[in-house]
Design a protein around this motif. Structure first.
Motif: not given
Ligand code: NAD
Length: 542
Positions: A149-152, A194-199, A104-110
């Motif tokens: 979204r895809f990573n989730v 840059a955002g994907n490597l940590p997230s 939910a956190i990362f879907l919200k970020a998207a």
């Protein structure tokens, strides 16, 4: 919470077009003006704290290097240690949180990027990294949203992958986060990377120390604001700005170092791998090493190729974002029968490119990232001018008075092993080798053996036999291979991205394969009615 929750089916984010009169164009122009009107003071983010060292570095737009956008606070060795400690302190709660809360956190970020933060993140990428509106949109907005979204969805596919169980037992696989912290070391050229490597690592339940490139800090700071707003807890992702070697010295000597998620140049990756190898006895667990690195990406046209398709693949593939994509076309092999026609098209179109600052939306090409890159590219161009095997077909000029502007340049060489056919230049410089149209097979061998890299490449042909021959002969020359298209522009969920040979570990960003690197599986076998005697039947007397 009881339930096998289904996550929303991801669909690639629609690319907005920023045409005159559009809502998105106005919002982006406003965001650019707002960003240019102030000087930001960018702190580190360690645990719950915003940390300032008062040793700052200026951030200026590459296309306007006298304009001050921000200052960021450089980290020293203590900040690196503090970031590691903050990550480890956050670990127990984060890895115990149910996966759907992380999702939910990362879907919200998207959704924050798709909506209220879109213009701000794109504007930061345009100003800090000199990307035009379209290049910023496909990177900072769309690719970052797609990664999240895809990573989730990939995460749930991984968790769903469970073993079979025979009668009387139940086998389960638990996808544990790694034991320790992950170091995300990110490049300048893509805000989404840059955002994907940590997230991506954090999404799988890991805690992260994130060091961006100094020339990408401006947009990294916006990403961090988004992660916090989306609900990433304090300490799960810690953003710091030490020099690479200072960070390396502490991180690669730390017993809890569990993995590196890297994108950047091959030489840096190789030095990292060596440090990890030398320190291998110091770690509690074998660290995961994931690195996507350089490329020397090719386009080979066959004598049956359509000239307009070749021209467009080269014009877009080589010069979009000033050739500063790891996937940029930078060496081309053109058959003699189409060369004259192609040559005049290329000269005409490249001469017509508008080169200039990103704030003027008519510009197709903007500045290269910094003075070091500018000087390196200018040097390659001057060397080519002096070399008897080379001719500058178009471009060959540069100017650093206001910004780091290298005019798009095409070198034609008679030497297929000339240095600019082999080395990654990372700028708007394309080198072309014209081959005898009857020597297609021999030229494929040259393509395959010219560079240490194997990231992307393209075959352009109408003849199906030629397409099949190239696809087979070049099977190890590129991790992403294109037929009748430019070799750049991979889309998350459609063309998982990464290369082999010196180009990296090919763990395919934006795929399930990448996420699997950030988990360590625990197999659990439960026996319902266990045996209570050790003897087997065969031991009984007949
Ligand atoms: P870089 O290697 O210079 O920097 C990457 C990161 O490493 C930055 O955070 C930088 O500060 C850090 N760093 C630099 N020197 C270091 C050292 N000695 N020790 C430790 N860390 C150090 O790369 P860049 O210029 O930011 O990015 C461009 C490179 O990235 C190109 O080679 C490009 O091909 C590659 N790239 C590859 C992909 C891919 O998917 N294969 C994608 C984007 C970029």
């Amino acid at each position: 919470m009881n339930g096998f929750f289904k996550v929303p089916t991801p669909i690639n984010e629609t690319v907005l077009n920023y045409a005159p009169g559009s809502k998105e164009r106005k919002e982006l122009k406003d965001a650019l003006n707002e960003a240019r009107a102030k000087v930001l003071d960018i702190p580190m983010y360690i645990g719950a704290d915003e940390v300032r060292s008062n040793n700052t570095i200026d951030i200026t737009p590459p296309h306007d290097h006298k304009h001050l956008l921000a200052k960021f606070h450089v980290s020293d060795a203590n900040h690196v240690t503090d970031a590691i400690n903050a990550s480890l302190a956050a670990k127990a709660s984060w890895e115990a949180l149910s996966w759907e809360q992380r999702a939910a956190i990362f879907l919200k970020a998207a959704d924050l990027i798709a909506g209220p933060y879109r213009a701000k993140l794109n504007a930061a990428t345009m100003l800090g990294q000199s990307k035009n509106a379209f290049q910023a949109e496909i990177d900072a907005a769309c690719e970052m949203i797609d990664f999240l979204r895809f990573n989730v969805a990939f995460m749930t596919q991984i968790y769903n992958d469970q073993p079979s169980s025979s009668k009387g037992i139940w086998n389960r696989i638990e996808y544990r986060p790694l034991e320790g912290f992950i170091y995300a070391l990110t490049p300048f050229n893509f805000t989404a990377i840059a955002g994907n490597l940590p997230s991506s690592a954090a999404m799988m339940g890991n805690v992260v120390v994130w060091k961006p490139s100094n020339t990408q800090v401006y947009a990294a700071n916006v990403l961090m604001e988004i992660f916090k707003k989306a609900g990433v807890p304090n300490g799960v992702i810690n953003l710091i700005y030490p020099s690479g070697p200072i960070a390396a010295d502490i991180i690669f000597n730390h017993a809890d170092f569990a993995g590196i998620h890297f994108t950047g140049s091959t030489s840096v990756f190789q030095s990292i791998w060596k440090s990890i190898g030398n320190n291998i006895h110091k770690y509690k667990t074998y660290p995961r090493i994931v690195g996507e690195t350089g490329g020397k990406d090719f386009v080979i046209a066959h004598r049956s190729a359509d000239v307009d398709i070749v021209a467009t693949a080269l014009l877009r593939g080589a010069f979009e974002y000033q050739g500063q994509k790891c996937s940029a076309a930078s060496r081309a092999y053109i058959p003699s029968n189409i060369w004259n026609e192609l040559k005049s098209k290329l000269v005409k179109e490249v001469s017509a490119f508008n080169v200039g600052p990103v704030e003027d939306f008519r510009n197709f090409v903007n500045a290269v990232i910094d003075e070091k890159s500018f000087d390196k590219l200018a040097n390659y161009i001057e060397e080519a001018k002096k070399d008897s095997s080379c001719e500058i077909l178009v471009g060959g000029t540069y100017d650093k008075s206001k910004g780091w502007f290298i005019n798009p340049t095409i070198i034609v060489t008679q030497n297929p092993k000339y240095v600019t056919m082999c080395e990654e230049l990372f700028g708007p410089v394309l080198t072309i080798y014209v081959y005898d149209e009857n020597k297609f097979d021999e030229t494929l061998d040259i393509v395959n053996s010219t560079s240490e890299y194997a990231l992307t490449g393209a075959i352009i042909a109408q003849d199906r036999y030629a397409i099949e021959t190239a696809t087979w002969k070049l099977r190890n020359s590129a991790g992403n291979f294109y037929i009748n298209d430019k070799p750049s522009g991979a889309v998350v969920g459609q063309q998982p991205f990464g290369g082999a040979r010196a180009s990296g570990t090919n763990d395919k960003a934006g795929s399930m394969i990448n996420l699997l690197r950030w988990v360590s599986l625990r197999t659990i076998k439960e026996t319902f009615v266990p045996p209570t005697k050790y003897e087997y039947d065969f031991m009984k007397e007949a």
